[in-house]
Design a protein around this motif. Structure first.
Motif, PDB file in Angstrom:
ATOM      1  N   GLY A 175       0.809  -1.208   0.000  1.00  0.00           N
ATOM      2  CA  GLY A 175       0.000   0.000   0.000  1.00  0.00           C
ATOM      3  C   GLY A 175       0.845   1.262   0.000  1.00  0.00           C
ATOM      4  O   GLY A 175       1.934   1.317  -0.571  1.00  0.00           O
ATOM      5  N   ASN A 211      -0.160   3.363   7.596  1.00  0.00           N
ATOM      6  CA  ASN A 211      -0.767   3.087   6.297  1.00  0.00           C
ATOM      7  C   ASN A 211      -1.697   4.227   5.894  1.00  0.00           C
ATOM      8  O   ASN A 211      -2.494   4.702   6.699  1.00  0.00           O
ATOM      9  N   SER A 213      -4.302   5.886   2.606  1.00  0.00           N
ATOM     10  CA  SER A 213      -5.073   5.548   1.405  1.00  0.00           C
ATOM     11  C   SER A 213      -4.541   6.364   0.229  1.00  0.00           C
ATOM     12  O   SER A 213      -3.796   7.332   0.407  1.00  0.00           O
ATOM     13  N   ARG A 358      -1.760  -3.121  -2.992  1.00  0.00           N
ATOM     14  CA  ARG A 358      -2.267  -2.958  -1.623  1.00  0.00           C
ATOM     15  C   ARG A 358      -1.638  -3.959  -0.659  1.00  0.00           C
ATOM     16  O   ARG A 358      -1.741  -3.803   0.553  1.00  0.00           O
TER      17      ARG A 358
END
Length: 368
Positions: A175, A211, A213, A358
């Motif tokens: 990711g 992490n 997005s 991802r």
């Protein structure tokens, strides 16, 4: 790397790294003796033995081959040493690496590594494969941490303690990762006092991974400029400048880190126009660093790559150390990415078909 090149080498300063789908494959099977193969480097089945943290090649390898296998050798040794420390019975195995997806062959037949962190990915893959063979779940959080620690130490030692570990993090967790490096002084001192195994289960001071997005309305483009960079030489050159001009160097690193944190905020928003503007700002801050190095970090070809992206209302920059390898463009999906790729090719830049991955290291089972 999306943002934060160079500043991530300094403790407490961040980068944002993206994992891409150019995978390294590690094949492992139980066997009566230890063997290793790396067909991409013309290294065929080679026997080795393990003794108290050390790998000893039993078949003849020349100096070039030994250098090519140095990282795998170090990684296997530390991994098996860790398993021994946990009183896990060691199993012999046959291990083969494949890194075809991280190599480009040009029209002249020459092959180039394209600067996607393949050595870091190989180190992580080797640890993951050996863990899986010994029934350690590589999806379990603690095991992921240990995988990072083992691969990071192996990479750190082989690279003469120059790396920050961001590419290891990308390979372990996948990711988009907001990353700050560990304290190299602490790590070195702990290993000197207590040995490598003593730090493998620990939380490392300074290390931070989060992490993030990535906006669905943006596309990642990657282009290889046709030649590779020598990252170790670049780092030494930058460190030489830092030692002579510490305040000027640190001020520039802090400028870049402010942009990294702003990009993190834009990813969380998300604000596409702001994000593209910040990536462009990161590009120009990195270009200012040409004065810090023995050679340009943003070379003519990397500048073309970024200029073309900006011409088509995208954002472009070099990715990683610079001075060669790859650059990236972040493009709104409503824009015509193909025009960027076509124009790159006109300037001799080779588009690499990649996308965000991802997942980090994971198991794929073959056979019945």
């Amino acid at each position: 790397m999306l943002s934060g090149e160079w500043c991530v080498l300094e403790e407490g300063l961040p980068c944002i790294v993206m994992s891409v789908n150019a995978g390294i494959s590690i094949f492992i099977t139980p066997q009566d003796e230890y063997t290793f193969a790396a067909p991409d480097f013309q290294i065929h089945t080679t026997r080795f033995s393990y003794d108290d943290g050390n790998i000893v090649w039993r078949d003849s390898l020349n100096d070039i081959q030994q250098a090519q296998l140095h990282l795998c050798c170090k990684t296997m040794g530390i991994t098996l040493q860790y398993l021994q420390s946990k009183n896990i019975d060691l199993r012999h195995f046959s291990l083969t690496t494949s890194s075809k997806q991280t190599i480009v062959e040009k029209d002249n037949g020459k092959k180039y590594k394209i600067g996607l962190g393949s050595s870091a990915a190989i180190a992580v893959g080797v640890v993951a494969a050996i863990f899986q063979l010994h029934d350690l779940d590589i999806e379990q959080a603690q095991n992921k941490k240990v995988m990072f620690n083992i691969a990071c130490i192996a990479h750190y030692l082989v690279q003469e303690k120059l790396g920050s570990g961001f590419d290891i993090a990308a390979s372990v967790w996948g990711g988009v990762t907001y990353y700050k490096r560990f304290s190299p002084q602490w790590l070195t001192e702990e290993m000197q006092r207590h040995g490598v195994v003593s730090v493998l289960d620990k939380d490392w001071p300074g290390l931070y991974c989060e992490n993030l997005s990535f906006p669905e309305n943006l596309r990642l483009l990657v282009g290889f400029v046709g030649y590779s960079a020598n990252t170790k030489k670049l780092i030494r050159s930058l460190y030489e400048f830092r030692d002579k001009n510490p305040q000027k160097y640190l001020d520039k690193m802090r400028e870049i880190s402010v942009v990294v944190d702003s990009i993190k905020g834009s990813l969380l928003s998300p604000n596409t126009d702001e994000l593209l503007g910040l990536i462009t700002k990161n590009r120009y801050l990195l270009r200012d660093m040409n004065q810090f190095s023995y050679r340009k970090l943003e070379t003519k070809e990397l500048a073309f790559l970024a200029d073309i992206a900006e011409e088509y209302e995208a954002a472009g920059k070099f990715s990683g150390a610079g001075a060669g390898d790859c650059g990236i463009a972040i493009v709104p999906k409503e824009k015509d990415s193909e025009r960027i790729l076509k124009k790159w090719q006109q300037y001799g830049i080779i588009p690499i078909d990649l996308s965000l991955s991802r997942r980090g290291a994971h198991v794929v089972t073959h056979g019945p």
